[in-house]
Design an enzyme around this catalytic site. Structure first.
Site, PDB file in Angstrom:
ATOM      1  N   HIS A  78      41.345  -2.258 -24.536  1.00  0.00           N
ATOM      2  CA  HIS A  78      41.506  -1.037 -23.749  1.00  0.00           C
ATOM      3  C   HIS A  78      40.850   0.183 -24.407  1.00  0.00           C
ATOM      4  O   HIS A  78      40.990   0.415 -25.601  1.00  0.00           O
ATOM      5  CB  HIS A  78      42.999  -0.680 -23.579  1.00  0.00           C
ATOM      6  CG  HIS A  78      43.900  -1.825 -23.342  1.00  0.00           C
ATOM      7  ND1 HIS A  78      43.966  -2.479 -22.140  1.00  0.00           N
ATOM      8  CD2 HIS A  78      44.786  -2.458 -24.156  1.00  0.00           C
ATOM      9  CE1 HIS A  78      44.865  -3.453 -22.221  1.00  0.00           C
ATOM     10  NE2 HIS A  78      45.372  -3.461 -23.437  1.00  0.00           N
ATOM     11  N   ASN A 119       0.801  -1.221   0.000  1.00  0.00           N
ATOM     12  CA  ASN A 119       0.000   0.000   0.000  1.00  0.00           C
ATOM     13  C   ASN A 119       0.833   1.270   0.000  1.00  0.00           C
ATOM     14  O   ASN A 119       0.287   2.360  -0.141  1.00  0.00           O
ATOM     15  CB  ASN A 119      -0.951   0.010   1.199  1.00  0.00           C
ATOM     16  CG  ASN A 119      -2.045  -1.020   1.048  1.00  0.00           C
ATOM     17  OD1 ASN A 119      -2.744  -1.051   0.044  1.00  0.00           O
ATOM     18  ND2 ASN A 119      -2.173  -1.893   2.031  1.00  0.00           N
TER      19      ASN A 119
END
Length: 496
Positions: free
Chosen positions: A373, A238
């Site tokens: 890289h 709720n």
């Protein structure tokens, strides 16, 4: 929820709240699955169709209450049952229609109870059928029943007499700790008859589904309850506090299930795995790992630490370290990361490598090929056994259209290469460091785009006098023995 998003569309474990309810109910293999919508109808209905395209949508009108919601659902289910009956007839439909509609047990589930699973629903349905009940209620016992409907039982038999809502409860009834979960199984004929007799004479002015119980009792029919020993299975959401609490509990249960199936989770407190993720035995999840959506991880692979994958397929014996990925594929024995970014369409084949600070999008990197890289690979195809040098970029966008880069197999491209697409580098080709590739490179060729290097000797001393660099250069030059060629270069530089 204090949100622009309807409550049932808030999610935990990779599914919306209503998505969890649909999955749990669909597991029973029902003839018809109906979802009742009202608040933000269009948003919820569209989401339901994404989750379960075969689900039927029932629109609740402005009359409030769970009873009215089920009335609307039954109208849709009855119509679907009648249509199916007509479709199954060999000849034309008989006069008067094909019958009243839905028959047999009807399972009713709340849309905000995300931990309720098919197993619990199946046990409830089985008890209903075996006992020959008109109504069977799923209940649980909680320390604080405030806000819930109380289960009132008959002395001696233990049958359910009724369900009393909080605002309608007497002082004595408010002390009852057995509560209604809003999950029921009801006989279709009993339910249809009772729904036609429901009123709104209560503190809320709503049509209560729970009033069906009293009507069934008056008719001398059995109303019984099945108690869920695990109260969290029927706990609703709720607010956002409850959403987070049940989200953490669902995650704990998911991880527990996977660990018992042979997955190593090093730190469950920092590991999150969605309900639809699939993990093979001997997968290892390191701290900070998040696996979302339909992610699949093959046997022997290690994910993490600090890795987030959504809808990613990872093969066997792969390693994915400090990586963010979505809608991608990682092959058997492949290596990704650390600090890699896999965008949709990234495919790394078996034993390939995507290394540190590498971003890949809509590209296929072949078996055993490496992008180790500091590179961006977008809209590219790279063959097998190739190596792309550090700081390389596929320049795939011209401001209007995306173009593709193709690098063949066994190619070796130098550091700081720019591949200006569309461009193709052939099998076995090489490229020098700093090359800008604007034209195709034939197989086995070496591509270079720079001129010869030129050193302007003495430039720092003459142009940056008084700096630390000039002083260091002057000191080094004083002790350096120069060749005639170097001396000439320096003299030319001093006069430039």
């Amino acid at each position: 929820m204090k949100s622009a998003t309807p409550k049932v569309l808030h999610g935990i474990g990779g599914r919306s709240l209503v998505g969890h309810a649909i999955v749990g109910a669909r597991g029973l293999d029902p003839e018809h699955l109906v979802v009742v919508v009202r608040h933000e109808r269009d948003l919820v209905a569209a989401h339901v169709q994404e989750v379960d395209p075969e689900a039927l949508i029932a629109d609740q009108d402005e009359i409030p209450g769970t009873g009215r919601a089920v009335q609307c659902a039954m109208e849709v289910a009855d119509a679907a049952a009648q249509s199916r009956a007509v479709a199954d007839l060999d000849g034309p439909a008989p006069l008067g229609g094909s019958g009243a509609g839905l028959e047999g047990p009807v399972v009713i589930v709340a849309g905000d109870v995300p931990l309720l699973d098919t197993g619990t629903l199946a046990a409830l349905l089985e008890a209903h059928v075996e006992d020959g009940n008109a109504v069977t209620v799923l209940t649980t016992v909680v320390p604080d029943p405030t806000g819930y409907g109380r289960i009132v039982r008959e002395d001696g038999t233990g049958d359910v007499v009724g369900i009393v809502e909080q605002k309608d409860a007497t002082t004595e009834q408010a002390l009852i700790d057995e509560i209604n979960s809003s999950v029921y199984v009801m006989d279709a004929a009993v339910l249809r008859d009772a729904l036609g007799r429901l009123g709104r004479d209560n503190a809320q002015g709503e049509v209560y589904l729970t009033d069906v119980i009293a009507i069934a009792r008056e008719a001398g029919q059995h109303v019984r309850a099945v108690i869920a020993e695990d109260s969290l299975l029927v706990e609703g959401v709720n607010d956002r506090v409850q959403l987070a609490t049940l989200g953490a509990e669902l995650n704990r249960r998911i991880l527990t299930e996977w660990m018992r199936a042979g997955v190593t989770v090093v730190d469950p407190a920092t590991t999150w795995v969605d309900a639809d993720v699939e993990l093979a035995p001997d997968v290892t999840l390191l701290p900070g790992t998040q696996l979302h959506g339909a992610t699949q991880v093959g046997a022997g692979s290690t994910i993490g630490p600090e890795t987030t994958l959504r809808d990613v397929q990872v093969g066997e014996n792969a390693s994915v370290v400090r990586t963010h990925g979505s809608e991608s594929q990682i092959g058997d024995g492949a290596s990704v990361g650390p600090f890699a970014y896999l965008r949709p369409g990234a495919i790394l084949r078996a034993k390939g490598k995507i290394g540190t600070f590498v971003e890949v999008k809509n590209s296929e990197i072949g078996e055993r090929s490496k992008v180790p890289h500091l590179s961006y690979i977008g809209d590219a195809t790279i063959g097998h056994d190739s190596n792309v040098g550090a700081a390389s970029v596929t320049v795939n966008y011209d401001g209007v259209h995306k173009h593709r880069t193709v690098i063949g197999s066994h190619a070796r491209t130098g550091a700081d290469n720019m591949f200006v697409a569309p461009v193709t580098v052939g099998d076995g080709a090489y490229s020098g460091a700093g090359t800008v590739l604007r034209r195709d490179v034939p197989p086995g060729a070496l591509a270079v785009s720079q001129g010869n290097q030129r050193n302007i000797e003495g430039w720092v001393v003459s142009r940056r006098p008084g700096t630390a660099a000039a002083e260091a250069a002057a000191a080094a030059s004083a002790t350096e023995e120069l060749s005639p060629q170097a001396r000439a270069e320096r003299e030319r530089g001093a006069t430039s």
